[in-house]
Scaffold this motif. Structure first.
Motif: not given
Length: 153
Positions: A12-21, A23-34
């Motif tokens: 069981t995990m608790a935290g914050i989330s984001i939808r990402t992909t 494509e175009n390295m978007q996940a690198v930026n999104d996950i870094g910001k999260l």
């Protein structure tokens, strides 16, 4: 790079989330910001009922393979769903068989290297839940243990 097949019980995990992909390295930026938000809001400290001092990155709700959109959670493993901050998402990572990859090093570099290895490795992936475990096991930022578990059939 070698990996081993392991059975992992439900977590069981608790935290914050984001939808990402990826494509175009978007996940690198999104996950870094999260992760930045995770630290800036001191989520690790405010998470109640933590089972350990590790941090987790959980990947789920894949729309296909790793090239398609998915959800990413920056989180902690907790002993129960109750008594956690209302701002946190609580998810259950089901019991499953996983390919376990491990590497010591700087977390950012280790994560990139492990994911590149995983994407190049022929695995019968489920694309259900995959997760990273950041062990926080020392004071040397260049020698920390990172494990990535990829759900397999």
């Amino acid at each position: 790079m070698k990996y081993e097949i392991v059975e992992i019980p439900t977590k069981t995990m608790a935290g914050i989330s984001i939808r990402t992909t990826n494509e175009n390295m978007q996940a690198v930026n999104d996950i870094g910001k999260l992760w930045e938000e995770f630290w800036n809001k001191n989520i690790f400290s405010f998470t109640e009922n933590k089972k350990n001092n590790k941090m987790y990155g959980v990947y789920t709700n894949y729309e296909g393979d790793f090239t398609k959109p998915y959800d990413f959670y920056a989180c902690c493993e907790v002993s129960s769903e109750g008594n956690n901050n209302d701002e946190f998402s609580v998810i259950s990572v089901p019991e499953s068989k996983y390919a376990k990859f491990s590497l010591r090093g700087n977390y950012d570099e280790a994560a990139e290297k492990l994911w590149n290895t995983i994407w190049e490795t022929k695995l019968d992936r489920k694309y259900t839940y995959d997760f990273e475990v950041y062990h926080n096991d020392g004071n040397d930022p260049e020698n920390l243990l990172l494990e990535i578990y990829v759900a397999v059939n």
